[in-house]
Write an enzyme that holds these catalytic residues in place. Structure first.
Site, short mmCIF file in Angstrom:
data_model
loop_
_atom_site.label_atom_id
_atom_site.label_comp_id
_atom_site.label_asym_id
_atom_site.label_seq_id
_atom_site.Cartn_x
_atom_site.Cartn_y
_atom_site.Cartn_z
N ASP A 7 75.12 56.33 39.51
CA ASP A 7 75.09 57.20 40.70
C ASP A 7 74.05 56.73 41.71
OD1 ASP A 7 77.12 58.80 39.76
OD2 ASP A 7 75.80 60.31 38.90
N SER B 274 76.72 60.91 24.96
CA SER B 274 75.73 61.93 25.25
C SER B 274 74.53 61.40 26.04
CB SER B 274 75.29 62.59 23.94
OG SER B 274 74.83 63.89 24.18
N LYS C 7 81.09 62.83 25.56
CA LYS C 7 80.44 64.01 24.96
C LYS C 7 79.45 64.57 25.97
CE LYS C 7 78.80 66.74 21.62
NZ LYS C 7 77.68 67.38 22.30
#
Length: 728
Positions: free
Chosen positions: A509, A498, A523
């Site tokens: 990224d 999460s 999740k």
């Protein structure tokens, strides 16, 4: 898990039962207001309410008007607000019936095929019944189930009067989730003969004598009947609604009014206990993970995958066998006031086929925020770069003291604030690179995930949130200041979930750091807790609460963290082959998806192939990795095993073989580090030495991550020297 915080002074406007035709904008505003929290319980609640002490008669097990009204409201809420498109159809109703049978009888030990076939024929009308609030089928199924349990337990008790031959060459299929339903009583009797024989053998392998085994199993089997007879209509209703909800998606669930009350109690007491997340698996209560700073973690004797088979109170209380108990009932036995002692009898994960049990005494305690706070240490001189120093910051959770913040305290604790201080300390100590260790970090505050990312990047997007109406909002770094600009690595594992995945995904990224470890949990959904009473204004009847999946997280590159998690740039293969874990192991989990990327500017990447080759060469000769890989293979073998031998000789040999692999590899590694292994089976275990020993094992991966980061630092400095010479 992600906690989204809402100002307690805000009361969301809930549409009434007659006001379902709200416009999309109104529904969107409603859901954004309700995007509050996903509660990370230290001790979870089960599908049933607290077990009652009195028996409930069969004549009492029928639905009432409140339950009929509640299922209508739940159905409307799911259709309107759940993230997954949903319509109550015949096909969906058939799957609900299947899941209900599986939830009641996951081992296929009670129902016969004719029971399943009989109720499957009623599935086509179940969708219409539920839409009208009719719940007769759900209660009919449970009453048949209770009668089947009575018959099976009577048979099991009769088997305990007979002798067992453990020299016979036969096996028992203990994981029967994929088995066919028994077609006859004779067939089911044979299943139970093997089941009782296996239960007996497990206790025999644990060193118990014949009289003690038979008495313990008599209590265990009678306990199953007693607990089933204590199911109230609310328990039956909740069991059915949760089968209904999980048919849609695994994180959606219902809490009856009585369970909601217990949930509130558990939330108030959640930081007082042993500090372990538990789950139900077949008939066992299994340790899913331990909490940093909690008694279970600090004991060094409780590990993920261990099964709790007994619970006792105090130093000399009687050990109660809890095999076959409902999860909530086991939780109630474990939970207690701070400073009191609870003793757990566990069957270690490595002893799945054997029976050597371990008894651990734990002092219940309040798990303080500082015990879960981020901590730092320095790895001096990795072997491949002796002159370098690598700082490591362990972040066990994304925490934020909302109560202190709401009270206006300027010095409230948070992950980002603590990490900021630790970075300053490490920079003052002259570190050349930094590792953020997120292993075992199950998540926490979304705000902290955003702010922590902001310590390493300039302003920009961090994560995208898409709600059930298709609206996408981009959550951004709230502070343009950058605290650390140097070489960075993030260490993750299969239990990083999460908020951890949001942070790791953003760092990857942006190309800001290198991600190392295992694929993460996966999740990527957001839940909210909805009070169903607000849908029927003016009525004092309590309907309970619904935990609803209402949004999904997407990385700024466009892909979701759901299901796939974050794939490391450099992956550690630890021998765990063919083992489903995390979101990927859950039935009806939302699929991975992609949306349009956010606008951001990534940095130049790394020479990953060269880094991978160098790491792989080091790992081949590393005794620590050799131990971890050997352990992983044994644990994978255990995970994949659905059947066990009922031969005592074979079971002992199998247990000995696995035990030798696990202990010998561990002992060889520790002795290579100059440490004498702790005897974990001793009556008086040195817990401090065991904790230090585990800390050394935990740092095997950290040390290789430091070597990988050192390779990055050395390469970058080599690249910078020619450019500096050209400028001169």
């Amino acid at each position: 898990m992600i906690h989204r915080r809402v100002n307690s002074a805000v009361t969301p406007s809930i549409p009434s039962a007659s006001g379902w035709r709200t416009c999309a904008a109104d529904r969107h505003r409603f859901l954004r207001t309700l995007a509050v929290m996903v509660v990370a319980l230290l001790v979870p609640f089960a599908s049933g309410a607290l077990a009652k002490t009195q028996e409930v008669g069969l004549a009492e097990l029928f639905p009432d008007e409140r339950q009929a009204r509640t299922i209508v409201v739940i159905n409307k809420v799911l259709e309107r607000f759940h993230y997954r498109d949903f319509e109550l159809t015949d096909a969906f109703a058939e799957q609900v019936i299947d899941n209900y049978f599986e939830d009641l009888d996951p081992g296929r030990l009670f129902f016969l095929k004719r029971d399943v076939d009989r109720f499957a024929r009623s599935a086509p009308r179940l969708d219409d019944d539920v839409a009208k609030g009719k719940l007769d089928t759900a209660f009919d199924v449970f009453r048949v189930y209770r009668m089947r349990v009575d018959a099976r337990i009577d048979h099991a008790l009769s088997l305990l009067q007979e002798p067992f031959d453990f020299s016979r060459d036969e096996s028992y299929l203990f994981n029967r989730e994929e088995a066919d339903w028994a077609t006859t009583e004779v067939e089911l009797n044979e299943v139970w003969r093997k089941r009782v024989k296996n239960d007996y053998l497990l206790l025999k392998l644990a060193g118990k004598d014949d009289d003690a085994i038979r008495e313990q199993l008599r209590k265990r089997y009678k306990g199953i009947t007693r607990r089933i007879h204590q199911f109230t209509p609310d328990d039956v209703y909740q069991a059915f609604v949760n089968a209904y909800a999980r048919t849609l998606e695994p994180h959606t669930s219902y809490m009856s009014p009585s369970t909601s009350e217990n949930f509130d109690i558990s939330m108030r007491l959640s930081l007082e206990g042993i500090g372990a997340v538990l789950r139900a698996e077949n008939e066992f209560t299994v340790i899913q993970r331990t909490i940093p700073g909690g008694p279970a973690r600090q004991s060094g004797q409780i590990h993920a995958g261990d099964r709790i088979v007994g619970v006792a109170q105090g130093l000399d209380g009687e050990m109660e066998d809890v095999v076959g108990w409902r999860l909530q009932d086991v939780v109630d036995k474990i939970r207690g006031p701070k400073g009191s002692v609870v003793r757990l009898q566990t069957l270690p994960k490595s002893e799945a086929g054997g029976g050597r049990m371990r008894e651990v005494s734990l002092v219940r305690n309040q798990i303080k925020l500082e015990d879960q706070a981020a901590q730092q240490f320095i790895i001096d001189g990795p072997e491949n770069a002796p002159s370098l120093r690598v700082g490591v910051i362990e972040v066990p959770a994304f925490y934020r003291d909302f109560r202190a913040e709401s009270a206006g305290k300027d010095d409230f604790r948070s992950t980002t604030r603590d990490v900021r201080k630790l970075i300053k300390e490490l920079k003052a100590d002259g570190v050349d690179g930094l590792i953020i260790d997120l292993r075992g970090n199950g998540g926490g505050s979304l705000t902290e995930a955003l702010e922590l990312t902001g310590l390493f990047i300039e302003e920009g997007p961090v994560v995208q949130v898409k709600d059930s109406f298709g609206k996408v909002e981009v959550e951004v770094d709230p502070d343009p200041a950058v605290v650390y600009t140097g070489p960075l690595a993030v260490l993750v594992d299969r239990n990083s979930a999460s908020a951890s995945e949001i942070f790791a995904g953003a760092i990857q990224d942006y190309g800001r750091g290198i991600i190392i470890g295992e694929p993460t949990f996966g999740k990527g959904t957001v839940q909210t807790l909805i009070d169903l009473d607000r849908y029927v204004p003016g009525d004092d009847t309590e309907l309970g609460r619904l935990r609803l999946t209402m949004a999904e997280f997407y990385r700024i590159s466009g892909g979701s963290t759901q299901l796939k998690g974050v794939e490391p740039d450099i992956r550690f293969e630890l021998g765990l082959q063919g083992v489903d874990h995390g979101e990927r192991s859950l039935e009806n989990a939302l699929p991975w998806a992609r949306i349009r990327p956010a606008r951001y500017t990534p940095a130049s990447g790394f020479d990953l192939e060269r880094l991978k080759r160098r790491s792989a060469e080091r790992i081949k000769g590393d005794d620590g990795f050799r131990m971890l890989i050997a352990q992983g293979r044994v644990l994978s073998e255990i995970e994949a095993q659905d059947e066990v031998s009922l031969s005592e000789r074979e079971r002992r040999a199998e247990s000995k073989r696995r035990d030798e692999v696990l202990k010998e590899q561990k002992a060889a590694f520790l002795r290579a580090r100059g440490i004498e292994p702790v005897d974990e089976d001793a009556d008086d275990v040195d817990e401090e030495a065991l904790e230090r020993q585990q800390e050394i094992i935990d740092r095997i991966l950290t040390e290789e991550a430091a070597r990988i980061l050192a390779d990055v630092i050395v390469e970058r400095r080599a690249d910078e020297r020619p450019r500096a010479a050209m400028r001169d």
